[in-house]
Design a protein around this motif. Structure first.
Motif, PDB file in Angstrom:
ATOM      1  N   SER A 254      20.906  40.797  45.785  1.00  0.00           N
ATOM      2  CA  SER A 254      22.159  39.659  45.025  1.00  0.00           C
ATOM      3  C   SER A 254      21.303  38.789  45.762  1.00  0.00           C
ATOM      4  N   ILE A 255      21.631  38.572  47.165  1.00  0.00           N
ATOM      5  CA  ILE A 255      21.679  37.277  48.520  1.00  0.00           C
ATOM      6  C   ILE A 255      20.352  37.263  48.603  1.00  0.00           C
ATOM      7  N   PHE A 256      19.074  37.784  48.402  1.00  0.00           N
ATOM      8  CA  PHE A 256      18.284  36.824  48.236  1.00  0.00           C
ATOM      9  C   PHE A 256      17.770  36.160  46.820  1.00  0.00           C
ATOM     10  N   LEU A 257      17.935  37.072  45.631  1.00  0.00           N
ATOM     11  CA  LEU A 257      18.221  35.862  44.217  1.00  0.00           C
ATOM     12  C   LEU A 257      18.753  34.853  44.372  1.00  0.00           C
ATOM     13  N   GLY A 258      20.230  34.586  44.482  1.00  0.00           N
ATOM     14  CA  GLY A 258      21.177  33.659  45.380  1.00  0.00           C
ATOM     15  C   GLY A 258      21.064  32.744  45.643  1.00  0.00           C
ATOM     16  N   ARG A 259      20.169  32.468  46.985  1.00  0.00           N
ATOM     17  CA  ARG A 259      19.763  32.197  48.099  1.00  0.00           C
ATOM     18  C   ARG A 259      18.789  30.716  47.174  1.00  0.00           C
ATOM     19  N   LEU A 260      17.788  32.005  46.782  1.00  0.00           N
ATOM     20  CA  LEU A 260      17.296  31.130  45.404  1.00  0.00           C
ATOM     21  C   LEU A 260      17.404  30.046  44.447  1.00  0.00           C
ATOM     22  N   LEU A 311      27.374  31.130  48.109  1.00  0.00           N
ATOM     23  CA  LEU A 311      27.480  29.541  48.012  1.00  0.00           C
ATOM     24  C   LEU A 311      27.842  28.995  48.924  1.00  0.00           C
ATOM     25  N   ALA A 312      28.259  29.869  49.882  1.00  0.00           N
ATOM     26  CA  ALA A 312      28.874  29.637  51.535  1.00  0.00           C
ATOM     27  C   ALA A 312      27.745  28.733  52.414  1.00  0.00           C
ATOM     28  N   GLU A 313      26.708  28.995  51.945  1.00  0.00           N
ATOM     29  CA  GLU A 313      24.936  28.184  52.153  1.00  0.00           C
ATOM     30  C   GLU A 313      24.803  27.325  51.875  1.00  0.00           C
ATOM     31  N   THR A 314      25.835  26.573  50.468  1.00  0.00           N
ATOM     32  CA  THR A 314      25.422  25.862  49.983  1.00  0.00           C
ATOM     33  C   THR A 314      26.318  24.447  50.608  1.00  0.00           C
ATOM     34  N   GLU A 315      25.623  22.830  49.801  1.00  0.00           N
ATOM     35  CA  GLU A 315      27.034  22.140  50.336  1.00  0.00           C
ATOM     36  C   GLU A 315      27.730  22.227  50.019  1.00  0.00           C
ATOM     37  N   LYS A 316      28.652  23.047  48.912  1.00  0.00           N
ATOM     38  CA  LYS A 316      30.099  22.430  48.132  1.00  0.00           C
ATOM     39  C   LYS A 316      30.880  23.800  48.629  1.00  0.00           C
ATOM     40  N   ARG A 317      30.280  24.451  49.964  1.00  0.00           N
ATOM     41  CA  ARG A 317      30.821  25.286  50.886  1.00  0.00           C
ATOM     42  C   ARG A 317      32.402  24.663  51.288  1.00  0.00           C
ATOM     43  N   GLU A 318      32.779  23.467  51.566  1.00  0.00           N
ATOM     44  CA  GLU A 318      33.799  23.135  51.984  1.00  0.00           C
ATOM     45  C   GLU A 318      34.785  23.206  50.863  1.00  0.00           C
ATOM     46  N   GLU A 319      34.221  22.325  49.821  1.00  0.00           N
ATOM     47  CA  GLU A 319      35.299  22.166  48.415  1.00  0.00           C
ATOM     48  C   GLU A 319      35.386  22.808  47.560  1.00  0.00           C
ATOM     49  N   LEU A 320      34.755  23.807  48.193  1.00  0.00           N
ATOM     50  CA  LEU A 320      35.239  25.567  47.637  1.00  0.00           C
ATOM     51  C   LEU A 320      35.649  26.354  48.191  1.00  0.00           C
ATOM     52  N   GLU A 321      35.963  26.021  49.341  1.00  0.00           N
ATOM     53  CA  GLU A 321      36.996  26.476  50.474  1.00  0.00           C
ATOM     54  C   GLU A 321      38.017  26.132  49.797  1.00  0.00           C
ATOM     55  N   GLU A 322      38.619  24.745  50.038  1.00  0.00           N
ATOM     56  CA  GLU A 322      39.766  24.218  49.401  1.00  0.00           C
ATOM     57  C   GLU A 322      40.450  24.454  48.348  1.00  0.00           C
ATOM     58  N   GLN A 323      39.502  25.294  47.028  1.00  0.00           N
ATOM     59  CA  GLN A 323      39.912  25.148  46.113  1.00  0.00           C
ATOM     60  C   GLN A 323      40.118  26.142  45.661  1.00  0.00           C
ATOM     61  N   VAL A 324      39.733  27.014  46.182  1.00  0.00           N
ATOM     62  CA  VAL A 324      39.715  29.029  45.807  1.00  0.00           C
ATOM     63  C   VAL A 324      41.530  29.244  46.689  1.00  0.00           C
ATOM     64  N   ILE A 325      42.162  28.128  47.711  1.00  0.00           N
ATOM     65  CA  ILE A 325      42.930  28.768  47.927  1.00  0.00           C
ATOM     66  C   ILE A 325      44.181  28.804  46.496  1.00  0.00           C
ATOM     67  N   PRO A 326      44.570  28.217  46.248  1.00  0.00           N
ATOM     68  CA  PRO A 326      45.707  27.795  44.979  1.00  0.00           C
ATOM     69  C   PRO A 326      45.650  29.363  44.012  1.00  0.00           C
ATOM     70  N   VAL A 327      43.974  29.945  43.966  1.00  0.00           N
ATOM     71  CA  VAL A 327      43.808  30.834  43.540  1.00  0.00           C
ATOM     72  C   VAL A 327      44.502  31.858  44.282  1.00  0.00           C
ATOM     73  N   ALA A 328      43.371  32.758  45.455  1.00  0.00           N
ATOM     74  CA  ALA A 328      44.136  32.989  46.056  1.00  0.00           C
ATOM     75  C   ALA A 328      45.362  33.421  46.773  1.00  0.00           C
ATOM     76  N   ASP A 329      46.123  32.193  46.607  1.00  0.00           N
ATOM     77  CA  ASP A 329      47.628  32.375  46.732  1.00  0.00           C
ATOM     78  C   ASP A 329      48.462  33.107  45.746  1.00  0.00           C
ATOM     79  N   MET A 330      47.727  33.159  44.592  1.00  0.00           N
ATOM     80  CA  MET A 330      48.378  33.652  43.361  1.00  0.00           C
ATOM     81  C   MET A 330      47.910  34.766  42.493  1.00  0.00           C
TER      82      MET A 330
END
Length: 475
Positions: A254-260, A311-330
Motif C-alpha cells: 500500500s505504501i509503495f503503490l500509494g507513493r507511486l 498523503l503526508a508525502e504530497t504537497e497537500k499535507r499541511e492543507e489536509l492536516e488543517e481540514q481533517v482537524i474538525p472531522v477528528a474533533d467530531m
C-alpha cells in the motif's frame, strides 16, 4: 479495532431490527448518546488539561463516569447490560413513547451506531497520526521499531504465561490466552497522547508509533493463534502464515503503490471545483485502504495509518492536516469515551470477596504488563540521548485492543471469571496510568528557554511564527 458485535447470533440481530414506528426513536437515542459523549469528553478533557494531564485521559475518565461503572448512560450489550439498564432508553420510554417491546431493538441499534462511529473515530485518528508522521523517519527507525515491537510481544507473553502457570496453577491454555492479552498495545491512545504532548515527530515518538503499528500486526496474529488454540486445542499454521503474508504485503504494497499514485491524486484534486475536494478525496482514499486492511483480516486502522503516511508525502499535507482537524474533533472523542464507557471498574472493589482472587492475579498481570513493555526501550540502539523510558511507557496502554482480547476469550469460554476479571483490571490500569506517566517522562523543565530538550528532541517550531507564538503552541 474489531467489532465485538460480530459475536451476536444472527437470530438476535434479526430480532433487534427496529419496527418502523420505532425508527425515529433510534435516531433520538443516538442523538442523546452523542450529547452525553461530547459533554463527557469535553468536561473530562478540560479538567485534565487544567491539572496538567493529557486531555485524552479525561475523555477516558468521562467515559467511565457515563458508562457501565457509574451513570449507565452509555452502555453496550457485550458488557452484559440490557436495555432496562440504559438510562437513555428509560428516558425515551418516559418521554418519547417508546414501548417496552421496542426498547430492546432500539437499544441494540443505538449500540451498533455508537460502535460504528467509534470505529470511524479511531480510523480518522490513525489517518491524522499518519499525516503527522514522517515516512522517511519511520523507515529509518524501522529496524529499531521492529525490535521494540518484538520485545513488547515476547517479554510480557513469556513472563505472563509462565508466571500464571507456576505461581497460580492456571491451566496452560487459559494462561497462554492471558499472556497473549498482555502483548496488546493501544496505538490510538498512545498516538493521541504523543500528539497532545507535541512529541509525535520526535525520535521517541516515531519509534513508538512504528513499534505500535508492528505491535498491532503481531497482536492480531497472536490473537488468531490463541483463539484457534482455545477452540480446537491446536494452532492452525496455515492461518498464521496467511496473516503474516497479508500483513507484510498490505503494509509494504500500500505504501509503495500509494507513493507511486500520489502525484495523480494531487492532479485530480487540483482539477476538482466543488467544496471539500481535498478532504473528501482524501477520505475516499483512506476508507479504501481501511477497507482493504479489514478484509485481509488485519485492522482498518492500519489502512488508515498507511493512507496518512502516503498523503503526508504530497504537497497537500499541511492543507489536509488543517481540514481533517474538525472531522477528528467530531469523531475521535466518541472512540475514547466509549472505551471508558465499556470499562467496568467494579472489578477493582476489594471489599467484594469474589474480586479478591482476581485482584491478586491482576496485581501480577499489571506488574508484568508494565515491566514487559518498559524493557522494550532497551531495544533501541545507536541513539545517544534518546529517552528509552518514554519509549517503554508509550507501549504500555492496552486500551480497546486489550478489551478485544477479553471479548474473544469470554466468547470462547476459555477464561475463568477470576482470570477474565484480572485481565480487565490490567487493561484498566495500564490504559489510565500510561498517559499520566508519559506526561512525566516527557517533562522538559528547560523548554521555555528554547534550549534543546533533555530527551534529545528539538524545541517545537512553528513555520512563519515568532517566539511568542511558539511558546503559546508549546503551552
Amino acid at each position: 479495532m474489531p467489532n465485538l458485535l460480530y459475536a451476536l447470533p444472527q437470530s438476535t440481530l434479526i430480532a433487534a431490527t427496529p419496527e418502523p414506528e420505532d425508527a425515529p426513536l433510534v435516531l433520538g437515542a443516538v442523538l442523546l448518546s452523542m450529547v452525553v459523549v461530547y459533554f463527557a469528553a469535553k468536561l473530562g478533557g478540560e479538567i485534565c488539561a487544567r491539572i496538567n494531564l493529557p486531555p485524552v485521559l479525561g475523555e477516558l475518565v468521562g467515559g467511565v463516569v457515563v458508562g457501565v461503572s457509574a451513570l449507565n448512560l452509555i452502555v453496550f450489550p457485550e458488557s452484559g447490560s440490557e436495555e432496562t439498564g440504559s438510562l437513555i432508553i428509560r428516558f425515551l420510554e418516559a418521554t418519547g413513547g417508546l414501548s417496552t417491546e421496542g426498547a430492546f431493538s432500539v437499544f441494540q441499534a443505538e449500540s451498533e451506531v455508537l460502535d460504528i462511529l467509534s470505529e470511524l473515530g479511531v480510523i480518522i485518528l490513525l489517518f491524522e497520526i499518519g499525516l503527522e508522521s514522517d515516512l522517511r523517519e519511520l523507515i529509518r527507525v524501522g529496524p529499531q521499531a521492529a525490535i521494540v515491537a518484538i520485545l513488547g510481544v515476547v517479554t510480557p507473553f513469556t513472563l505472563g504465561t509462565v508466571g500464571l502457570i507456576a505461581l497460580f496453577n492456571v491451566p496452560t491454555v487459559p494462561a497462554v490466552f492471558a499472556g497473549a492479552a498482555l502483548t496488546a498495545t493501544s496505538i490510538g491512545i498512545t498516538a493521541k497522547v504523543l500528539a497532545e504532548l507535541g512529541k509525535l515527530s520526535s525520535r521517541e515518538g516515531q519509534i513508538i508509533i512504528g513499534a505500535a503499528v508492528l505491535d498491532d500486526v503481531l497482536g492480531i496474529i497472536v490473537l488468531a493463534v490463541v483463539a484457534s488454540l482455545a477452540k480446537t486445542g491446536e494452532i492452525e499454521i496455515s492461518r498464521v502464515l496467511i496473516l503474516v503474508g497479508s500483513a507484510a504485503a498490505f503494509l509494504i504494497g500500500s505504501i509503495f503503490l500509494g507513493r507511486l499514485l500520489s502525484p495523480y491524486f494531487v492532479a485530480l484534486v487540483d482539477r476538482l471545483q466543488t467544496r471539500g475536494q481535498l478532504l473528501i478525496s482524501a477520505l475516499i482514499f483512506t476508507f479504501i485502504l481501511a477497507y482493504i486492511g479489514a478484509v485481509v483480516q488485519l485492522e482498518a486502522i492500519l489502512g488508515a495509518f498507511a493512507a496518512g503516511l502516503i498523503l503526508a508525502e504530497t504537497e497537500k499535507r499541511e492543507e489536509l492536516e488543517e481540514q481533517v482537524i474538525p472531522v477528528a474533533d467530531m469523531l475521535v472523542p466518541i472512540f475514547f469515551v466509549t472505551v471508558g464507557a465499556r470499562t467496568d471498574i467494579s472489578v477493582l472493589n476489594p471489599l467484594d470477596p469474589g474480586n479478591r482472587e482476581a485482584l491478586i492475579i491482576a496485581i501480577f498481570l499489571v506488574v508484568v504488563a508494565i515491566i514487559g513493555k518498559i524493557v522494550t526501550g532497551l531495544g533501541v540502539f545507536g541513539q545517544d540521548g534518546i529517552n528509552r523510558l518514554a519509549i517503554g511507557i508509550g507501549m504500555v496502554p492496552r486500551g480497546e485492543v486489550g478489551l478485544v482480547f477479553v471479548g474473544v476469550g469470554s466468547a470462547t469460554g476459555i477464561l475463568s471469571e477470576s482470570l477474565e476479571a484480572a485481565i480487565i483490571v490490567m487493561v484498566i490500569l495500564t490504559t489510565f496510568l500510561a498517559p499520566a506517566f508519559l506526561r512525566v517522562v516527557f517533562r522538559e523543565p528547560d523548554q521555555d528557554s528554547g534550549a534543546p530538550a533533555v530527551d534529545g528532541t528539538a524545541p517545537l517550531a512553528v513555520e512563519g511564527g515568532d517566539r511568542s507564538e511558539v511558546e503559546a503552541v508549546q503551552d
